[in-house]
Scaffold this motif. Structure first.
Motif, PDB file in Angstrom:
ATOM      1  N   MET A 344       0.779  -1.133   0.131  1.00  0.00           N
ATOM      2  CA  MET A 344      -0.018   0.153   0.031  1.00  0.00           C
ATOM      3  C   MET A 344       0.942   1.133   0.053  1.00  0.00           C
ATOM      4  O   MET A 344       0.760   2.453  -0.747  1.00  0.00           O
ATOM      5  CB  MET A 344      -0.934   0.045   1.185  1.00  0.00           C
ATOM      6  N   TYR A 345       1.850   1.221   0.709  1.00  0.00           N
ATOM      7  CA  TYR A 345       2.873   2.445   0.580  1.00  0.00           C
ATOM      8  C   TYR A 345       3.462   2.482  -0.682  1.00  0.00           C
ATOM      9  O   TYR A 345       3.792   3.774  -0.873  1.00  0.00           O
ATOM     10  CB  TYR A 345       3.848   2.281   1.939  1.00  0.00           C
ATOM     11  N   THR A 346       3.725   1.714  -1.223  1.00  0.00           N
ATOM     12  CA  THR A 346       4.328   1.580  -2.704  1.00  0.00           C
ATOM     13  C   THR A 346       3.330   2.093  -3.520  1.00  0.00           C
ATOM     14  O   THR A 346       3.655   3.009  -4.560  1.00  0.00           O
ATOM     15  CB  THR A 346       4.791   0.331  -3.273  1.00  0.00           C
ATOM     16  N   GLU A 347       2.142   1.910  -3.282  1.00  0.00           N
ATOM     17  CA  GLU A 347       1.059   2.603  -4.347  1.00  0.00           C
ATOM     18  C   GLU A 347       0.924   4.140  -3.972  1.00  0.00           C
ATOM     19  O   GLU A 347       0.741   4.832  -4.892  1.00  0.00           O
ATOM     20  CB  GLU A 347      -0.421   1.702  -3.961  1.00  0.00           C
ATOM     21  N   GLN A 348       1.199   4.473  -2.817  1.00  0.00           N
ATOM     22  CA  GLN A 348       1.167   5.958  -2.543  1.00  0.00           C
ATOM     23  C   GLN A 348       2.352   6.533  -3.128  1.00  0.00           C
ATOM     24  O   GLN A 348       2.143   7.613  -3.637  1.00  0.00           O
ATOM     25  CB  GLN A 348       1.098   5.823  -0.804  1.00  0.00           C
ATOM     26  N   GLN A 349       3.390   5.896  -2.933  1.00  0.00           N
ATOM     27  CA  GLN A 349       4.506   6.519  -3.663  1.00  0.00           C
ATOM     28  C   GLN A 349       4.388   6.559  -5.313  1.00  0.00           C
ATOM     29  O   GLN A 349       4.802   7.754  -5.593  1.00  0.00           O
ATOM     30  CB  GLN A 349       5.949   5.583  -3.627  1.00  0.00           C
ATOM     31  N   THR A 350       3.797   5.619  -5.705  1.00  0.00           N
ATOM     32  CA  THR A 350       3.468   5.682  -7.305  1.00  0.00           C
ATOM     33  C   THR A 350       2.543   7.091  -7.469  1.00  0.00           C
ATOM     34  O   THR A 350       2.881   7.794  -8.476  1.00  0.00           O
ATOM     35  CB  THR A 350       2.812   4.496  -7.727  1.00  0.00           C
ATOM     36  N   GLU A 351       1.583   7.158  -6.611  1.00  0.00           N
ATOM     37  CA  GLU A 351       0.675   8.257  -6.818  1.00  0.00           C
ATOM     38  C   GLU A 351       1.443   9.607  -6.584  1.00  0.00           C
ATOM     39  O   GLU A 351       0.938  10.494  -7.490  1.00  0.00           O
ATOM     40  CB  GLU A 351      -0.618   8.004  -5.842  1.00  0.00           C
ATOM     41  N   GLU A 352       1.982   9.520  -5.721  1.00  0.00           N
ATOM     42  CA  GLU A 352       2.960  10.978  -5.385  1.00  0.00           C
ATOM     43  C   GLU A 352       3.801  11.314  -6.729  1.00  0.00           C
ATOM     44  O   GLU A 352       3.850  12.334  -6.842  1.00  0.00           O
ATOM     45  CB  GLU A 352       3.626  10.834  -4.081  1.00  0.00           C
ATOM     46  N   HIS A 353       4.451  10.286  -7.036  1.00  0.00           N
ATOM     47  CA  HIS A 353       5.305  10.518  -8.195  1.00  0.00           C
ATOM     48  C   HIS A 353       4.378  11.082  -9.538  1.00  0.00           C
ATOM     49  O   HIS A 353       4.985  11.926 -10.223  1.00  0.00           O
ATOM     50  CB  HIS A 353       6.091   9.340  -8.709  1.00  0.00           C
ATOM     51  N   ILE A 354       3.560  10.419  -9.657  1.00  0.00           N
ATOM     52  CA  ILE A 354       2.583  10.734 -10.852  1.00  0.00           C
ATOM     53  C   ILE A 354       1.748  12.000 -10.718  1.00  0.00           C
ATOM     54  O   ILE A 354       1.714  12.936 -11.597  1.00  0.00           O
ATOM     55  CB  ILE A 354       1.688   9.744 -11.348  1.00  0.00           C
ATOM     56  N   PHE A 355       1.256  12.111  -9.569  1.00  0.00           N
ATOM     57  CA  PHE A 355       0.099  13.126  -9.359  1.00  0.00           C
ATOM     58  C   PHE A 355       0.515  14.312  -8.411  1.00  0.00           C
ATOM     59  O   PHE A 355       0.008  15.229  -8.366  1.00  0.00           O
ATOM     60  CB  PHE A 355      -1.203  12.622  -8.832  1.00  0.00           C
ATOM     61  N   GLY A 356       1.635  14.079  -7.601  1.00  0.00           N
ATOM     62  CA  GLY A 356       2.072  14.908  -6.738  1.00  0.00           C
ATOM     63  C   GLY A 356       1.094  15.054  -5.431  1.00  0.00           C
ATOM     64  O   GLY A 356       1.533  15.532  -4.614  1.00  0.00           O
ATOM     65  N   ASP A 357       0.416  14.146  -5.250  1.00  0.00           N
ATOM     66  CA  ASP A 357      -0.465  13.689  -4.158  1.00  0.00           C
ATOM     67  C   ASP A 357      -0.811  12.160  -4.010  1.00  0.00           C
ATOM     68  O   ASP A 357      -0.513  11.684  -5.064  1.00  0.00           O
ATOM     69  CB  ASP A 357      -1.660  14.599  -4.083  1.00  0.00           C
ATOM     70  N   ASN A 358      -1.432  11.759  -3.084  1.00  0.00           N
ATOM     71  CA  ASN A 358      -2.125  10.705  -3.297  1.00  0.00           C
ATOM     72  C   ASN A 358      -3.694  10.458  -2.649  1.00  0.00           C
ATOM     73  O   ASN A 358      -3.705  11.349  -1.709  1.00  0.00           O
ATOM     74  CB  ASN A 358      -1.344   9.541  -2.535  1.00  0.00           C
ATOM     75  N   TRP A 359      -4.234   9.631  -3.328  1.00  0.00           N
ATOM     76  CA  TRP A 359      -5.857   9.536  -2.807  1.00  0.00           C
ATOM     77  C   TRP A 359      -5.827   8.404  -1.854  1.00  0.00           C
ATOM     78  O   TRP A 359      -5.107   7.301  -2.076  1.00  0.00           O
ATOM     79  CB  TRP A 359      -6.590   9.204  -3.930  1.00  0.00           C
ATOM     80  N   PRO A 360      -6.296   8.297  -0.468  1.00  0.00           N
ATOM     81  CA  PRO A 360      -6.378   7.165   0.464  1.00  0.00           C
ATOM     82  C   PRO A 360      -6.807   5.948  -0.357  1.00  0.00           C
ATOM     83  O   PRO A 360      -7.658   6.088  -1.030  1.00  0.00           O
ATOM     84  CB  PRO A 360      -7.100   7.947   1.414  1.00  0.00           C
ATOM     85  N   ASN A 361      -6.097   4.973   0.263  1.00  0.00           N
ATOM     86  CA  ASN A 361      -6.469   3.601  -0.393  1.00  0.00           C
ATOM     87  C   ASN A 361      -7.628   3.261   0.252  1.00  0.00           C
ATOM     88  O   ASN A 361      -8.074   3.723   1.419  1.00  0.00           O
ATOM     89  CB  ASN A 361      -5.366   2.899  -0.012  1.00  0.00           C
ATOM     90  N   ASP A 362      -8.555   2.276  -0.398  1.00  0.00           N
ATOM     91  CA  ASP A 362      -9.853   1.848   0.116  1.00  0.00           C
ATOM     92  C   ASP A 362      -9.723   0.658   1.106  1.00  0.00           C
ATOM     93  O   ASP A 362     -10.688  -0.067   1.366  1.00  0.00           O
ATOM     94  CB  ASP A 362     -10.815   1.637  -0.790  1.00  0.00           C
ATOM     95  N   LYS A 363      -8.492   0.201   1.508  1.00  0.00           N
ATOM     96  CA  LYS A 363      -8.499  -0.819   2.308  1.00  0.00           C
ATOM     97  C   LYS A 363      -8.950  -0.982   3.570  1.00  0.00           C
ATOM     98  O   LYS A 363      -8.999  -1.839   4.517  1.00  0.00           O
ATOM     99  CB  LYS A 363      -7.062  -1.350   2.294  1.00  0.00           C
TER     100      LYS A 363
END
Length: 546
Positions: A344-363
């Motif tokens: 999940m943390y890796t997903e967040q990193q990906t989003e920050e690289h692409i979007f500059g922010d991250n949307w909270p996961n739904d887990k």
């Protein structure tokens, strides 16, 4: 389990101390030296023309010989070999039951001599629940039914016998690691036996032993997390995210993206297959396969998240473990917790690289569903509760009204399927559930603690409870590489697939300016239509930005 009981602070402290003493650096160097030594015989031949390379290999050979004469190193090497041998022997015993989640994949009821598929069972449920909130589906477990009970019992006896041999090992590091691994795997096998016998209470007990359970502090943190999602939807409404959400990625496209990520990490194994009757993307350790549902569409942003989660985290961790000589290892009660958390943390990193922010996961959905079930609610009532909860989130995210009803229904059903799998009595008379999916949110919170200390990359070195990492350091059993999703993965996905024509046109610029503080203007302009982008690019050239 509670956060303070995880002793994560103690693990962080020990790892930090090992770093300061250069023990980790020494461990990696020793690991690399041994790896080089294994190829010396083949490398030193007429085919090796580079003298510098030849000298390097010869030097490594001499260093290994020198190491072998050192009593301390010799003893540690022997202990490390015993560790590998024990892990391999335990894995061989439990291999048929490694993919627990696959074995408890539910089917529907048996009707007129035919077992209904899960999809057919759910169609009946969706029809009946409209008139009766107490209606529950019927789950059966064909794969477990086909396993002989005596085979499962023999596996448990073999693990008990193995435990007796481990207890007398002279090396405390070896003993600690192997016992943790054995106990966590034994709990999974006993869970499967309980499912086989239809005993939901015992199945729940061993589910807790294997994966832990929800608790008050976690439930409160989960509630706060959900409430924040309802309040702040700014990240979700990022123009680039909106653009990617409209781009359809097919199952075949997703397979191609996964292949790209495999190439980035030089992963040769793990065949990617499109499979019928798959509910979601999964990674099979025992089969070395990545399974993707056939004929399913994903949004482009979801495809990136899946690539980061499944391939750049889970598959990479499996490859690292195999490279280190521990194939199949999942050592420690919290190994799964941290594997899912770092994914999940890796997903967040990906989003920050692409979007500059991250949307909270739904887990976080799983935690609430388990809590609601624990209060004495059957499948039907948990479904209704989750459908309403998910609908409120989709409204806050400003989804199209036409899809909110279908999305909330499908996602609520997915959550219920996952927390009720393995169970037989899905009514309000029972309070039992499968606890594994609490690991996502639980692990995410703990992984953030590791990340704050700069230690998050250790979680993908081996699939272990971080509290066991100091033991591996002491044995100098650290893999050569520690890899998490980074911008190389993201760039490769964008470059090869080209999610948008606009991105490909601007790829060189984006690659040079991918640091967060340098590509804000580009992200802001990304959502514009192609005609406008041409004007933006012209202005950027005039400003010497391009």
């Amino acid at each position: 389990m509670k956060f303070e009981e995880l002793k994560i602070k103690s693990a962080i402290s020990e790892i930090k101390q090992a770093e300061e003493k250069k023990e980790i650096k020494d461990a990696v160097e020793e690991f690399e030296t041994e790896a080089i030594a294994k190829t010396i015989e083949s490398e030193i031949s007429d085919s090796v023309e580079d003298k510098d390379e030849l000298e390097k290999i010869t030097e490594a050979d001499e260093l290994v010989k020198e190491m072998e004469l050192n009593p301390e190193i010799k003893e540690r090497k022997e202990a490390k070999e015993r560790l590998k041998k024990n892990i391999a022997e335990i894995y061989e015993i439990i291999e048929p039951y490694v993919d627990t989640y696959d074995l408890i994949r539910p089917s529907g009821r048996i009707e007129n001599g035919r077992r209904l598929s899960l999809k057919e069972e759910h169609e009946i449920f969706k029809k009946e629940i409209k008139n009766n909130i107490d209606y529950n589906p019927i789950y059966t477990y064909e794969k477990i039914e086909n396993i002989k009970k005596e085979d499962i019992e023999k596996t448990i006896k073999d693990l008990d016998a193995k435990k007796e041999n481990i207890i007398v090992d002279s090396n405390e590091n070896v003993k600690s690691i192997v016992l943790e691994y054995l106990e966590s795997m034994a709990a999974r096998v006993k869970f499967i036996l309980a499912v086989k016998e239809g005993d939901d209470e015992i199945a729940y007990k061993y589910s807790v032993d294997a994966y832990d359970d929800i608790y008050d502090e976690l439930i409160k943190a989960n509630t706060d997390y959900y409430q924040n999602k309802l309040k702040d939807n700014s990240a979700y409404n990022n123009p680039l995210r909106e653009k990617l959400k409209k781009i359809k990625i097919t199952s075949e496209d997703l397979k191609d993206i996964f292949e790209i990520v495999k190439d980035v990490f030089s992963i040769k194994g793990f065949k990617i297959e499109l499979r019928k009757n798959e509910e979601g993307v999964s990674v099979s350790d025992s089969e070395e396969k990545i399974k993707i549902p056939e004929n399913k569409d994903y949004s482009a942003d979801r495809a990136m998240s899946l690539a980061s989660h499944e391939v750049a985290t889970h598959v990479v961790s499996m490859e690292n473990s195999k490279m280190a000589g521990f194939p199949g290892i999942y050592a420690g009660k919290n190994a799964t917790t941290f594997q899912e958390g770092i994914a999940m943390y890796t997903e967040q990193q990906t989003e920050e690289h692409i979007f500059g922010d991250n949307w909270p996961n739904d887990k976080d959905w799983y935690i609430h569903a388990m809590d609601y079930r624990k209060k004495g609610n059957g499948f039907g009532k948990v479904y209704i509760e989750m459908k309403e909860r998910i609908k409120n989130q989709l409204i806050a995210q400003k989804h199209d009204k036409n899809i909110i009803e279908d999305e909330s229904e499908n996602k609520a059903l997915m959550v219920c399927r996952r927390i009720f799998r393995g169970m037989h009595d899905l009514s309000s008379e029972s309070k039992f559930y499968y606890t594994k999916d609490a690991n996502y949110f639980m692990g995410y919170i703990e992984s953030q603690k590791m990340a704050k200390e700069g230690l998050d990359h250790y979680l993908t070195k081996l699939r272990i409870d971080p509290n066991l990492l100091p033991y591996f350091i002491s044995l100098k059993a650290i893999p050569e590489k520690a890899m998490i999703a980074n911008r190389k993965v993201i760039e490769a996905m964008w470059d090869k697939k080209g999610f948008t024509r606009d991105y490909l046109e601007n790829y060189d610029w984006y690659r040079e300016n991918i640091q967060m503080d340098r590509h804000m203007s580009y992200r802001r302009k990304f959502g514009q239509i192609d005609e406008e982008v041409k004007d933006v690019r012209k202005k950027m050239k005039e400003d010497n930005v391009l």
